[in-house]
Motif scaffolding. Structure first.
Motif, PDB file in Angstrom:
ATOM      1  N   LYS A 231      45.415  38.254  16.079  1.00 19.55           N
ATOM      2  CA  LYS A 231      46.037  37.259  16.940  1.00 19.55           C
ATOM      3  C   LYS A 231      47.540  37.469  17.101  1.00 19.55           C
ATOM      4  CE  LYS A 231      42.278  35.465  18.156  1.00 19.55           C
ATOM      5  NZ  LYS A 231      41.292  35.239  17.213  1.00 19.55           N
ATOM      6  N   HIS A 250      41.297  35.603  24.929  1.00 21.23           N
ATOM      7  CA  HIS A 250      40.558  35.280  23.707  1.00 21.23           C
ATOM      8  C   HIS A 250      39.078  35.227  24.089  1.00 21.23           C
ATOM      9  CE1 HIS A 250      40.117  32.252  20.114  1.00 21.23           C
ATOM     10  NE2 HIS A 250      39.897  33.480  19.742  1.00 21.23           N
ATOM     11  N   SER A 272      38.343  28.982  18.515  1.00 26.61           N
ATOM     12  CA  SER A 272      37.748  29.498  17.277  1.00 26.61           C
ATOM     13  C   SER A 272      36.691  28.534  16.755  1.00 26.61           C
ATOM     14  CB  SER A 272      38.832  29.660  16.224  1.00 26.61           C
ATOM     15  OG  SER A 272      39.934  30.301  16.803  1.00 26.61           O
ATOM     16  N   ASP A 291      35.810  38.817  20.189  1.00 32.83           N
ATOM     17  CA  ASP A 291      36.979  37.947  20.046  1.00 32.83           C
ATOM     18  C   ASP A 291      38.107  38.151  21.059  1.00 32.83           C
ATOM     19  OD1 ASP A 291      38.248  35.833  18.693  1.00 32.83           O
ATOM     20  OD2 ASP A 291      39.412  37.209  17.463  1.00 32.83           O
TER      21      ASP A 291
HETATM   22 MN    MN Z   1      39.365  34.186  17.733  1.00 27.58          MN
END
Ligand code: MN
Ligand code: OXD
Length: 628
Positions: A231, A250, A272, A291
């Motif tokens: 990230k 994302h 998430s 992801d």
């Molecule tokens: Mn993620």
């Protein structure tokens, strides 16, 4: 390089590692590394090339220095983060901003000079008594127009090991490029370690310097804060993409296989812990990535790549029936790092929702654990953490897509936005067009918070395109960027929204975990214009007959009209309230909101109000079908 500095580099690296750097012939790499050797003062330095020997050196170090412990199955290890270091720290993740620069109230910044001084103070001598690992990786497939190469400096063999699983090695790519300077850089130190974990979590910081393409992370071990290429790199990539006309999202990337023999690729953005990874791993379908995706316009169409080559997935409710593919990878021999699970007396990992049951005792992120153990504040300590994770290569999954490493990427047919929404949106719907999808599905995404970030769970929060936590440009600019990107496409993917978390008034979920497979197949047929749909003010929704057929075909389940009506009833008041909340959010916190956002949302609200006047608060899909 100055004699003295070169001497230091040689001295810390030793002959062999120094040679590896010399072969790169890259001044910027050398300056970067020597600068942080001087500041962090490690005992020695290891340089990771792409060789198996170097990967194995790091794996062994993680065991030797106790950052990981071997579990019963060959290749499996466990790592624990500190009790208060179990998730991404949004509050202490900030952009280093030059004087006068402001990204708006939703994005945290800190004065660059002050932030750099603070982080460098934490990094000073932070590696005394430790080894520094210098690793070269590549985001995206090697030798591709999508790819970005990176250097990670870390004093954690767990971080270096995780990255070796999660990313493509990039040493040879650096070598090929020679003396160039456009790469991402990450500097991480876990800081002082006590009982195996970062001691000074109060000084946990993640500071991002967009201009210099560097991210610093200190006094933390949790991978979401420390694995630079995840990230932290996404933040740098969003900034770079905004200047170069591509998108960094994302998003998972996966292929849906129609029984007629065709494969259609989807990307999907979810906050998430909202079903993104489990969607990307649906049995019978193929996974490219779970992801982060980079998207590019090629000849008017969108192509996407997976930035990563592994999965850092949440290990909760993972069972052989609902998640057969990952279950197999997690229970057979091969490289897996489990983090923050419970380790049983049999030296096996155990997690929440594990159908084999939760043992009475074991070792977990709080040390020795027994059922009923409480923390200092009297809160129950769960056996495995809610945000416990596994780290595994995608290649370990039997359904890895054949295009997963293709340097051209895959052609995207559909884009999905999903959030954790207990009472508003139907399980699946399709936008009217790119603009409508971007604005009412992506830009209006709300989701209830989860254990993947520190703070209270279950609070409904605005989360622009499920990417809000990682945005490095003002929000309005980011939305405009999507609109602009879409306007240049000649064949845009269809945008959809899904909601796996819809509940009835008693609080029971209205859909099963497996049902997402049916929604995916419905979207796939819509992309190929094979079935009709019902037009509602919020989007197109499925017809009963198509879902009934697909439930039978995909899950061998009878799908009743009652289920359909309950799931697809338009909750008018809740939808109107959501639009009002989203508009208020933009008015209050996004000074550069595009005007078209308000126009489209107001238009949708009007449509809902008109319908409400005629049919009331809750409108059955059967009624919507005839009111077209
Ligand atoms: Mn993620
Ligand atoms: C992740 C996250 O770990 O988004 O992927 O937190």
């Amino acid at each position: 390089m100055e004699e003295k500095i070169m001497g230091l580099l040689k001295d810390k690296c030793g002959e062999e590692n120094y040679k590896k750097l010399e072969l790169l012939n890259n001044q910027k790499v050398n300056d970067f590394i020597t600068g942080y050797i001087q500041l962090c003062n490690p005992d020695k330095v290891f340089v990771r090339t792409d060789s198996e020997e170097d990967a194995s050196y790091i794996r062994n170090k993680a065991i030797e220095n106790g950052e990981e412990k071997k579990l019963g199955i060959d290749g499996h290890t466990v790592h624990f983060d500190g009790y208060y270091d179990q998730a991404r720290d949004k509050g202490n993740t900030k952009y280093l901003l030059a004087k006068g620069v402001d990204f708006g109230p939703s994005i945290k910044g800190i004065d660059k000079e002050a932030g750099l001084a603070e982080i460098k103070d934490y990094l000073k001598d932070s590696m005394g008594g430790k080894e520094m690992y210098i690793c070269f990786f590549c985001l995206g497939p090697l030798d591709s127009e999508f790819s970005i190469v990176c250097v990670q400096i870390t004093d954690s063999s767990y971080v270096a090991h995780s990255e070796g699983i999660l990313y493509r090695s990039g040493y040879e790519s650096f070598k090929k490029k020679g003396n160039f300077d456009k790469f991402f850089r990450f500097v991480h130190s876990a800081g002082v370690i006590e009982s195996g974990v970062s001691k000074n979590v109060a000084q946990r910081r993640v500071y991002v310097d967009l201009q210099d393409r560097i991210v610093f992370s200190t006094n933390t071990q949790y991978a979401g804060n420390t694995v630079g290429l995840k990230k932290l790199a996404l933040r740098l990539a969003i900034y770079q993409a905004s200047k170069e006309d591509w998108l960094a999202e994302h998003m998972f990337v996966m292929g849906i296989h129609n029984p007629k023999g065709r494969v259609t690729y989807f990307t999907g953005a979810f906050p998430s812990a909202c079903g993104k990874t489990s969607t990307s791993m649906l049995p019978g379908e193929t996974i490219v990535g779970d992801d982060i995706a980079y998207l590019r316009n090629k000849e008017g169409k969108i192509y996407a790549v997976n930035v990563e080559s592994g999965i850092f997935g949440i290990i909760r409710d993972v069972n052989p029936e609902s998640d057969p593919l990952i279950w197999e990878a997690l229970t057979s021999s091969g490289e897996v790092i489990f983090s923050n699970v419970l380790v049983t007396e049999k030296n096996a990992p155990s997690w929440l929702g594990d159908e084999r049951g939760i043992p009475e005792s074991g070792i977990n992120y709080s040390g020795e654990w027994v059922k009923g153990k409480k923390d200092a504040k009297g809160n129950d300590i769960t056996s495995s953490h809610k945000n416990a994770r596994y780290t595994v290569r995608i290649g370990r999954l039997k359904n890895r897509d054949v295009m997963a490493d293709d340097e051209q990427g895959v052609l995207v047919g559909g884009i999905i936005y999903g959030g954790r929404d207990s009472n508003i949106s139907v399980p699946v719907q399709e936008s009217f067009d790119w603009k409508h999808g971007v604005l009412t599905m992506g830009a209006s995404l709300e989701s209830e918070t989860t254990a993947a970030t520190l703070g209270q769970e279950g609070v409904r929060k605005f989360n622009l395109m499920a990417n809000l936590d990682f945005l490095s440009i003002p929000l309005g600019k980011y939305i405009n960027k999507h609109l602009d990107f879409g306007s240049k496409l000649t064949s845009a993917p269809i945008i959809f929204a899904v909601n796996y978390f819809l509940k009835n008034s008693k609080g029971d979920y209205l859909t099963e975990k497996e049902d997402k497979h049916v929604w995916m197949r419905w979207m796939e047929e819509r992309i190929h214009k094979e079935i009709d749909a019902i037009k509602t003010p919020t989007g197109f929704i499925p017809e009963y007959k198509d879902l009934k057929r697909l439930f039978k075909e995909v899950l061998d389940r009878e799908y009743s009209k009652e289920e359909y009506i309950e799931q697809f009833t338009l909750r008018v008041t809740e939808n109107i309230a959501k639009i009002e909340r989203v508009i208020a959010e933009y008015k209050a916190n996004v000074p550069d909101s595009p005007q078209v956002l308000f126009e489209v949302l107001e238009g949708q609200k009007q449509g809902l109000e008109t319908l409400k006047a005629e049919y009331g608060d809750y409108i059955s899909p059967e009624v919507l079908k005839t009111s077209r």
